[in-house]
Design a protein around this motif. Sequence first.
Motif, mmCIF file in Angstrom:
data_model
loop_
_atom_site.group_PDB
_atom_site.id
_atom_site.type_symbol
_atom_site.label_atom_id
_atom_site.label_comp_id
_atom_site.label_asym_id
_atom_site.label_seq_id
_atom_site.Cartn_x
_atom_site.Cartn_y
_atom_site.Cartn_z
ATOM 1 N N VAL A 208 0.840 -1.201 0.000
ATOM 2 C CA VAL A 208 0.000 0.000 0.000
ATOM 3 C C VAL A 208 0.873 1.248 0.000
ATOM 4 C CG1 VAL A 208 -1.683 1.338 1.315
ATOM 5 C CG2 VAL A 208 -1.945 -1.146 1.120
ATOM 6 N N ARG A 209 1.912 1.236 0.829
ATOM 7 C CA ARG A 209 2.792 2.410 0.930
ATOM 8 C C ARG A 209 3.353 2.791 -0.441
ATOM 9 N NH1 ARG A 209 5.954 0.513 4.525
ATOM 10 N NH2 ARG A 209 4.930 1.587 6.255
ATOM 11 N N GLU A 210 3.851 1.810 -1.166
ATOM 12 C CA GLU A 210 4.435 2.087 -2.487
ATOM 13 C C GLU A 210 3.419 2.746 -3.409
ATOM 14 O OE1 GLU A 210 6.395 -0.386 -6.249
ATOM 15 O OE2 GLU A 210 5.944 -1.425 -4.369
ATOM 16 N N ARG A 211 2.197 2.259 -3.353
ATOM 17 C CA ARG A 211 1.165 2.769 -4.249
ATOM 18 C C ARG A 211 0.623 4.118 -3.781
ATOM 19 N NH1 ARG A 211 1.609 -2.521 -4.623
ATOM 20 N NH2 ARG A 211 0.965 -3.573 -6.555
ATOM 21 N N ALA A 212 0.460 4.271 -2.481
ATOM 22 C CA ALA A 212 -0.083 5.525 -1.964
ATOM 23 C C ALA A 212 0.890 6.679 -2.179
ATOM 24 C CB ALA A 212 -0.411 5.381 -0.481
ATOM 25 N N LEU A 213 2.176 6.421 -1.952
ATOM 26 C CA LEU A 213 3.163 7.487 -2.105
ATOM 27 C C LEU A 213 3.452 7.806 -3.568
ATOM 28 C CD1 LEU A 213 5.664 6.633 0.779
ATOM 29 C CD2 LEU A 213 3.816 8.330 0.739
ATOM 30 N N ALA A 214 2.932 6.976 -4.471
ATOM 31 C CA ALA A 214 3.044 7.287 -5.899
ATOM 32 C C ALA A 214 2.047 8.357 -6.311
ATOM 33 C CB ALA A 214 2.840 6.028 -6.733
ATOM 34 N N GLN A 215 1.063 8.641 -5.457
ATOM 35 C CA GLN A 215 0.101 9.696 -5.751
ATOM 36 C C GLN A 215 0.797 11.057 -5.583
ATOM 37 O OE1 GLN A 215 -2.811 8.701 -6.974
ATOM 38 N NE2 GLN A 215 -2.119 6.604 -6.563
ATOM 39 N N PRO A 216 0.470 12.030 -6.400
ATOM 40 C CA PRO A 216 1.165 13.320 -6.345
ATOM 41 C C PRO A 216 1.091 13.983 -4.972
ATOM 42 C CG PRO A 216 -0.119 13.130 -8.361
ATOM 43 C CD PRO A 216 -0.493 11.961 -7.513
ATOM 44 N N GLN A 217 2.224 14.484 -4.517
ATOM 45 C CA GLN A 217 2.345 15.257 -3.283
ATOM 46 C C GLN A 217 1.736 14.531 -2.080
ATOM 47 O OE1 GLN A 217 1.459 19.433 -3.479
ATOM 48 N NE2 GLN A 217 2.280 19.656 -5.560
ATOM 49 N N SER A 218 1.934 13.234 -2.014
ATOM 50 C CA SER A 218 1.416 12.476 -0.871
ATOM 51 C C SER A 218 2.524 12.236 0.137
ATOM 52 C CB SER A 218 0.819 11.145 -1.335
ATOM 53 O OG SER A 218 1.809 10.349 -1.948
ATOM 54 N N GLU A 219 2.126 12.002 1.372
ATOM 55 C CA GLU A 219 3.068 11.731 2.435
ATOM 56 C C GLU A 219 2.477 10.702 3.387
ATOM 57 O OE1 GLU A 219 3.759 15.163 4.852
ATOM 58 O OE2 GLU A 219 1.647 15.418 5.410
ATOM 59 N N GLU A 220 3.360 10.061 4.148
ATOM 60 C CA GLU A 220 2.926 9.070 5.126
ATOM 61 C C GLU A 220 3.129 9.607 6.532
ATOM 62 O OE1 GLU A 220 3.858 4.466 6.645
ATOM 63 O OE2 GLU A 220 4.988 5.364 4.977
ATOM 64 N N THR A 221 2.150 9.375 7.378
ATOM 65 C CA THR A 221 2.268 9.677 8.799
ATOM 66 C C THR A 221 1.709 8.485 9.572
ATOM 67 O OG1 THR A 221 0.118 10.795 8.779
ATOM 68 C CG2 THR A 221 2.076 12.174 8.493
ATOM 69 N N VAL A 222 1.772 8.552 10.873
ATOM 70 C CA VAL A 222 1.191 7.520 11.731
ATOM 71 C C VAL A 222 0.163 8.182 12.625
ATOM 72 C CG1 VAL A 222 1.620 5.811 13.536
ATOM 73 C CG2 VAL A 222 3.280 6.127 11.699
ATOM 74 N N SER A 223 -1.022 7.614 12.658
ATOM 75 C CA SER A 223 -2.090 8.178 13.469
ATOM 76 C C SER A 223 -2.876 7.045 14.109
ATOM 77 C CB SER A 223 -3.009 9.050 12.605
ATOM 78 O OG SER A 223 -4.074 9.581 13.369
ATOM 79 N N HIS A 224 -3.077 7.133 15.403
ATOM 80 C CA HIS A 224 -3.792 6.093 16.138
ATOM 81 C C HIS A 224 -3.166 4.719 15.921
ATOM 82 C CE1 HIS A 224 -6.918 9.017 17.105
ATOM 83 N NE2 HIS A 224 -7.000 9.318 15.810
ATOM 84 N N GLY A 225 -1.837 4.723 15.782
ATOM 85 C CA GLY A 225 -1.117 3.470 15.604
ATOM 86 C C GLY A 225 -1.209 2.881 14.215
ATOM 87 N N MET A 226 -1.778 3.598 13.268
ATOM 88 C CA MET A 226 -1.940 3.097 11.913
ATOM 89 C C MET A 226 -1.162 3.970 10.924
ATOM 90 S SD MET A 226 -5.977 2.024 11.635
ATOM 91 C CE MET A 226 -6.608 3.657 12.038
ATOM 92 N N ALA A 227 -0.616 3.324 9.906
ATOM 93 C CA ALA A 227 -0.017 4.087 8.815
ATOM 94 C C ALA A 227 -1.124 4.792 8.059
ATOM 95 C CB ALA A 227 0.741 3.151 7.885
#
Length: 324
Positions: A208-227
């Motif tokens: 999921v991370r690979e695909r989500a971060l392929a979206q323009p100007q996207s970033e990953e954070t952690v919230s409530h223990g979830m990516a």
Amino acid sequence: MPDEGPARRRPARVAVLISGSGTNMAALLYASRLEGTAYEIVLVASNDPRAPGLRLAQAEGVATFALDHRGMSRPDHDAAMHDAVEASGAEYVALAGYMRVLGSEFVARWKGRLLNVHPSLLPKYRGLHTHRAALEAGDTWAGCSVHLVTDELDAGEVLGQASVAVLPDDDEETLAARVRIAEHQLYPRILNGYVSRPYHAEWLTAQVRERALAQPQSEETVSHGMACFGIVKGKRFAWVSSDHHGDGKTALLVRVSGPDEQAQLIENDPERYYRPAYFGADWIAIRLDLGDTDWEDIDGWLARSWRTVAPRRLTSLIDAADEF
């Protein structure tokens, strides 16, 4: 065989292709019967009806198939082997001393599900006579590799390796004997881990991370223990829930159009879709740990969910680019 992941509903079905004695096939077969192993051997097939490994498989109660390749074109023989493997219900194919190069069509049909063990530390020494090459090069270490099969000989992704020391008095035969022992240890472990990946939360999250971060100007954070994934300094469009609140599930959470769509998805496939707790009617949870995730479909969900929160300037740029 140690347990390498969460228990799956049933073992993955594997067909093994051999051409000779089938010692690696035997290693895979016997390992498959140990507690916690994630695969079972459903077919042993060969291009040589005289292969001794066929007799062993038959004695062990495993279905066999043999078709002499001599006098047949490669495409015709490959097609017959494919049909036999498919009829067995196999989900993966493990090459274990199969001494016939498979054609592009067979490889394409089993892309990502076709494994091989090779007697060298790839990328060193592709093809034949690997032990001779290691000795002539003066290598102090030899070994074996398990890799995915592609159209290019012995060039697919390496999934695991085992090293074997080269002794001063080694010849091809003595070195080959020890490398073969390493193969018998390595292949079952790598195959077991590989067929378990579609059920591992860490691997699923990485997909999921690979695909989500392929979206323009996207970033990953952690919230409530979830990516979670969102637009930089903007709204979130996806979460990965892994055993959240002890539900035992790994799922992708994405936005939907509202309660009607959410309800329709759940009604059509209640095993795969569910309403995520605390997220409301504008989100849907899609199970990723059922073993049959369609990643192209997940790509579509992520792109759609991203679009619902992306600023108009971003979506306008994408729409303009799509016109060309």
